[in-house]
Design a protein around this motif. Structure first.
Motif, PDB file in Angstrom:
ATOM      1  N   GLU A 154       0.830  -1.210   0.000  1.00  0.00           N
ATOM      2  CA  GLU A 154       0.000   0.000   0.000  1.00  0.00           C
ATOM      3  C   GLU A 154       0.864   1.260   0.000  1.00  0.00           C
ATOM      4  OE1 GLU A 154      -3.851   1.866   2.377  1.00  0.00           O
ATOM      5  OE2 GLU A 154      -2.663   0.284   3.333  1.00  0.00           O
ATOM      6  N   LEU A 155       1.949   1.228   0.750  1.00  0.00           N
ATOM      7  CA  LEU A 155       2.845   2.381   0.802  1.00  0.00           C
ATOM      8  C   LEU A 155       3.445   2.673  -0.568  1.00  0.00           C
ATOM      9  CD1 LEU A 155       4.102   4.368   2.902  1.00  0.00           C
ATOM     10  CD2 LEU A 155       6.032   2.780   3.047  1.00  0.00           C
ATOM     11  N   LEU A 156       3.852   1.628  -1.263  1.00  0.00           N
ATOM     12  CA  LEU A 156       4.427   1.798  -2.600  1.00  0.00           C
ATOM     13  C   LEU A 156       3.383   2.266  -3.607  1.00  0.00           C
ATOM     14  CD1 LEU A 156       6.704  -1.353  -2.583  1.00  0.00           C
ATOM     15  CD2 LEU A 156       7.499   1.023  -2.713  1.00  0.00           C
ATOM     16  N   GLU A 157       2.172   1.747  -3.502  1.00  0.00           N
ATOM     17  CA  GLU A 157       1.103   2.199  -4.392  1.00  0.00           C
ATOM     18  C   GLU A 157       0.861   3.696  -4.228  1.00  0.00           C
ATOM     19  OE1 GLU A 157      -1.829  -1.606  -5.127  1.00  0.00           O
ATOM     20  OE2 GLU A 157      -2.204  -0.322  -3.383  1.00  0.00           O
ATOM     21  N   ASN A 158       0.827   4.147  -2.985  1.00  0.00           N
ATOM     22  CA  ASN A 158       0.588   5.571  -2.726  1.00  0.00           C
ATOM     23  C   ASN A 158       1.765   6.423  -3.217  1.00  0.00           C
ATOM     24  OD1 ASN A 158      -1.896   5.051  -1.528  1.00  0.00           O
ATOM     25  ND2 ASN A 158      -1.032   4.882   0.530  1.00  0.00           N
ATOM     26  N   HIS A 159       2.966   5.915  -3.027  1.00  0.00           N
ATOM     27  CA  HIS A 159       4.153   6.679  -3.421  1.00  0.00           C
ATOM     28  C   HIS A 159       4.223   6.848  -4.940  1.00  0.00           C
ATOM     29  CE1 HIS A 159       8.240   8.249  -3.231  1.00  0.00           C
ATOM     30  NE2 HIS A 159       8.565   7.403  -4.207  1.00  0.00           N
ATOM     31  N   PHE A 160       3.949   5.762  -5.668  1.00  0.00           N
ATOM     32  CA  PHE A 160       4.074   5.800  -7.131  1.00  0.00           C
ATOM     33  C   PHE A 160       2.742   6.087  -7.831  1.00  0.00           C
ATOM     34  CE2 PHE A 160       7.752   3.088  -5.991  1.00  0.00           C
ATOM     35  CZ  PHE A 160       8.755   3.814  -6.605  1.00  0.00           C
TER      36      PHE A 160
ATOM     37  N   ASN B 173       6.368  -0.064 -13.259  1.00  0.00           N
ATOM     38  CA  ASN B 173       5.295  -1.052 -13.122  1.00  0.00           C
ATOM     39  C   ASN B 173       5.841  -2.476 -13.091  1.00  0.00           C
ATOM     40  OD1 ASN B 173       3.515   1.038 -13.092  1.00  0.00           O
ATOM     41  ND2 ASN B 173       2.548   0.571 -15.044  1.00  0.00           N
ATOM     42  N   ASN B 174       6.860  -2.743 -13.908  1.00  0.00           N
ATOM     43  CA  ASN B 174       7.444  -4.086 -13.914  1.00  0.00           C
ATOM     44  C   ASN B 174       8.141  -4.399 -12.597  1.00  0.00           C
ATOM     45  OD1 ASN B 174       6.588  -4.478 -16.542  1.00  0.00           O
ATOM     46  ND2 ASN B 174       8.535  -3.881 -17.473  1.00  0.00           N
ATOM     47  N   VAL B 175       8.809  -3.411 -12.040  1.00  0.00           N
ATOM     48  CA  VAL B 175       9.497  -3.609 -10.760  1.00  0.00           C
ATOM     49  C   VAL B 175       8.485  -3.868  -9.644  1.00  0.00           C
ATOM     50  CG1 VAL B 175      11.007  -2.567  -9.042  1.00  0.00           C
ATOM     51  CG2 VAL B 175      11.464  -2.213 -11.468  1.00  0.00           C
ATOM     52  N   LEU B 176       7.400  -3.097  -9.628  1.00  0.00           N
ATOM     53  CA  LEU B 176       6.379  -3.278  -8.597  1.00  0.00           C
ATOM     54  C   LEU B 176       5.712  -4.649  -8.717  1.00  0.00           C
ATOM     55  CD1 LEU B 176       4.672   0.238  -8.499  1.00  0.00           C
ATOM     56  CD2 LEU B 176       6.336  -0.710  -6.904  1.00  0.00           C
ATOM     57  N   ALA B 177       5.436  -5.077  -9.954  1.00  0.00           N
ATOM     58  CA  ALA B 177       4.841  -6.397 -10.155  1.00  0.00           C
ATOM     59  C   ALA B 177       5.789  -7.499  -9.689  1.00  0.00           C
ATOM     60  CB  ALA B 177       4.478  -6.588 -11.622  1.00  0.00           C
ATOM     61  N   SER B 178       7.083  -7.311  -9.921  1.00  0.00           N
ATOM     62  CA  SER B 178       8.082  -8.280  -9.471  1.00  0.00           C
ATOM     63  C   SER B 178       8.150  -8.316  -7.946  1.00  0.00           C
ATOM     64  CB  SER B 178       9.460  -7.921 -10.043  1.00  0.00           C
ATOM     65  OG  SER B 178       9.467  -8.023 -11.444  1.00  0.00           O
ATOM     66  N   PHE B 179       7.982  -7.157  -7.323  1.00  0.00           N
ATOM     67  CA  PHE B 179       7.971  -7.087  -5.866  1.00  0.00           C
ATOM     68  C   PHE B 179       6.782  -7.852  -5.300  1.00  0.00           C
ATOM     69  CE2 PHE B 179       6.238  -4.860  -2.126  1.00  0.00           C
ATOM     70  CZ  PHE B 179       7.291  -5.028  -1.237  1.00  0.00           C
ATOM     71  N   VAL B 180       5.604  -7.628  -5.879  1.00  0.00           N
ATOM     72  CA  VAL B 180       4.407  -8.317  -5.409  1.00  0.00           C
ATOM     73  C   VAL B 180       4.563  -9.830  -5.582  1.00  0.00           C
ATOM     74  CG1 VAL B 180       1.931  -8.674  -5.805  1.00  0.00           C
ATOM     75  CG2 VAL B 180       2.880  -6.352  -5.789  1.00  0.00           C
ATOM     76  N   ARG B 181       5.132 -10.244  -6.700  1.00  0.00           N
ATOM     77  CA  ARG B 181       5.365 -11.675  -6.901  1.00  0.00           C
ATOM     78  C   ARG B 181       6.340 -12.227  -5.858  1.00  0.00           C
ATOM     79  NH1 ARG B 181       6.131 -15.234 -12.414  1.00  0.00           N
ATOM     80  NH2 ARG B 181       6.674 -17.165 -11.344  1.00  0.00           N
TER      81      ARG B 181
END
Length: 216
Positions: free
Chosen positions: A109-115, A152-160
């Motif tokens: 959630e923190l990353l979603e808000n930041h980006f 977006n690719n980095v965030l998706a990789s983080f979630v995975r």
């Protein structure tokens, strides 16, 4: 009766007289004088007349929603992972991880808000960002972005990577039921290498109904 699952970031509330559910931020709750008749969760002792262990609430809630038989229900919260495994309608195993799973939902959630990005709208990453917990993973995210990788690719990789941590912790089953706020994150669910059925955010509250009904 007022039941509460008072988590680190969010509090889930059930008014059993109205059969009404709602979710508020825990910080907002602590600014009020609301008290619960029965509650579970990280901050339950601050606002409850009776406190129930979270794993017990998760087990009882799972039985009410899923039924007996065989099932594994996993709750992924803001800061921890917990699961209960039932075999032949009997308790077999339960565990809790608040270290390697630290700040799971909170980090996302923190990353979603930041980006200003909704990770649930992103495509599943082909590879994970190897992280041991959400906090340490943030440093890797900013390193990757500074190297020129698309956000977006980095965030998706983080979630995975977070999903893979959960998957390993629960011994890589073929199927499990998911509880918690990340039930609303389709990317998180798709990032598992198994079948996942989301049950929503109110499984522990359903477990607390047992204590209301039995008076235990």
């Amino acid at each position: 009766m007022l039941l509460g699952d008072v988590g680190t970031s969010y509090t889930k509330i059930l008014d059993t007289e109205k059969d009404e559910y709602r979710v508020i931020k825990t910080l907002d709750l602590l600014k009020t004088d609301v008290r619960f008749d029965i509650a579970c969760g990280h901050n339950a002792r601050l606002r409850a007349d009776k406190v129930v262990n979270e794993l017990v609430a998760l087990e009882k809630g799972g039985r009410r929603i899923i039924g007996n038989g065989n099932f594994l229900v996993v709750d992924v919260g803001s800061r921890d992972i917990k699961y209960v495994k039932i075999k032949d309608s009997k308790y077999e195993e339960m565990d809790w991880n608040a270290l390697c799973g630290a700040t799971l939902g909170f980090s996302i959630e923190l990353l979603e808000n930041h980006f200003d990005v909704k990770t649930s709208e992103l495509k599943k990453a082909s590879k994970s960002l190897g992280v041991t917990c959400g906090v340490l993973g943030m440093a890797k995210i900013f390193d990757k972005i500074s190297e020129g990788y698309e956000i977006n690719n980095v965030l998706a990789s983080f979630v995975r990577g977070i999903a893979e941590n959960v998957y390993r912790f629960i011994d890589e089953p073929d199927f499990f039921y998911l509880s918690g706020g990340l039930c609303n994150n389709s990317l998180f669910i798709k990032s598992f290498d198994c079948q996942v059925e989301p049950l929503g955010r109110f499984v522990p509250l359903e477990g607390l109904r047992e204590f209301e009904e039995t008076g235990a």
